[in-house]
Write a protein that holds these residues in place. Structure first.
Motif, short mmCIF file in Angstrom:
data_model
loop_
_atom_site.label_atom_id
_atom_site.label_comp_id
_atom_site.label_asym_id
_atom_site.label_seq_id
_atom_site.Cartn_x
_atom_site.Cartn_y
_atom_site.Cartn_z
N THR A 268 0.86 -1.22 0.18
CA THR A 268 -0.01 0.07 0.20
C THR A 268 0.94 1.21 0.02
O THR A 268 1.78 1.25 0.78
N ILE A 269 0.71 2.13 -0.93
CA ILE A 269 1.33 3.29 -0.88
C ILE A 269 0.18 4.52 -0.72
O ILE A 269 -0.95 4.41 -1.27
N SER A 270 0.71 5.38 0.35
CA SER A 270 -0.58 6.25 0.66
C SER A 270 0.08 7.66 0.77
O SER A 270 1.19 7.74 1.14
N GLY A 271 -0.92 8.77 0.72
CA GLY A 271 -0.47 9.95 0.61
C GLY A 271 -1.78 10.95 0.67
O GLY A 271 -3.06 10.51 0.88
N THR A 272 -1.67 12.30 0.21
CA THR A 272 -2.55 13.19 0.28
C THR A 272 -2.83 13.74 -1.18
O THR A 272 -1.74 13.60 -2.02
N ALA A 273 -3.64 14.32 -1.74
CA ALA A 273 -3.94 14.84 -2.97
C ALA A 273 -5.00 16.05 -3.03
O ALA A 273 -5.87 16.08 -2.28
N PHE A 274 -4.90 16.89 -3.87
CA PHE A 274 -5.86 17.86 -4.04
C PHE A 274 -6.11 18.18 -5.63
O PHE A 274 -5.10 17.87 -6.32
N LEU A 275 -7.19 18.77 -5.90
CA LEU A 275 -7.43 18.95 -7.26
C LEU A 275 -6.92 20.41 -7.78
O LEU A 275 -6.87 21.27 -6.98
N SER A 276 -6.86 20.56 -9.06
CA SER A 276 -6.13 21.82 -9.44
C SER A 276 -6.94 21.86 -10.99
O SER A 276 -7.05 20.71 -11.75
N ASP A 277 -7.09 22.77 -11.53
CA ASP A 277 -7.65 23.03 -12.76
C ASP A 277 -6.92 24.04 -13.65
O ASP A 277 -6.28 25.22 -13.02
N ILE A 278 -6.84 23.47 -14.85
CA ILE A 278 -5.78 24.38 -15.82
C ILE A 278 -6.45 24.59 -17.12
O ILE A 278 -6.58 23.33 -17.74
N ASP A 279 -6.97 25.37 -17.52
CA ASP A 279 -7.74 25.63 -18.82
C ASP A 279 -8.81 24.46 -19.07
O ASP A 279 -8.83 23.69 -19.90
#
Length: 186
Positions: free
Chosen positions: A101-112
């Protein structure tokens, strides 16, 4: 006294072939990783349609397929907890693959009007294009060669990705680390 002779043509061809093969190995694609992310701080609210467990496949260059479960849950209003669960290849090919298992955090970004996940695993950011079609989720990892420029900041990464997606008919993804058409676990 020892004198060195000039390499013969055959030796030169052999040495050039060996060096070229070594360089080719170094230039094979890897996912883009960086200390930089698209946005310095998460800007977009989490998309509840992404939350859940997603079943997918990773296909290695040699054609081997591995099932991977991607688990996305809300950490807060703008960030996800993300885990990749599956049998991953080892750097030493003699070692057997094992479930990990590889775990972390993430967040969304919008480009064009393109959505990306900034995935933080052990302080390194991986950038994945996010596509949701017909209830299936695709996370396509950007290839490290998507730009030939050195990226020096979060804003610079944003500009380079924007340019890449505006000028490329087919964006450069790292297919070995991309998961396409994942289905939500029932």
């Amino acid at each position: 006294m020892l004198t060195l002779s000039k390499p013969t043509t055959n030796k030169r061809v052999f040495l050039t072939s060996i060096l070229s093969a070594g360089l080719l190995v170094l230039l094979t694609g890897c996912p883009y990783q960086s200390p930089y992310k698209i946005d310095s701080e998460p800007q977009l609210a989490i998309d509840n349609n992404l939350i859940g467990n997603w079943n997918g496949m990773v296909v290695e260059e040699n054609g081997r397929q591995h099932e991977v479960l991607v688990s996305l849950s809300g950490k807060n209003e703008k960030e996800y907890e993300i885990s990749f669960i599956g049998h991953f290849s080892r750097k030493n090919y003699k070692d057997p693959d094992r479930k990990d298992t590889i775990s972390g955090t993430a967040f969304l970004s919008d480009i064009d009007n393109n959505r990306f996940l900034n995935i933080n695993l052990d302080g390194k950011y991986y950038i994945c294009s996010v596509v949701m079609e017909d209830g299936k989720l695709s996370l396509m990892a950007m290839n490290e060669h998507f730009t030939s420029f050195v990226i020096m900041s979060d804003a610079d990464l944003r500009r380079k990705l924007s340019y890449h997606f505006r000028t490329r008919r087919y964006p450069l993804y790292d297919d070995e680390f991309s998961m396409r058409n994942m289905e939500r676990e029932k």
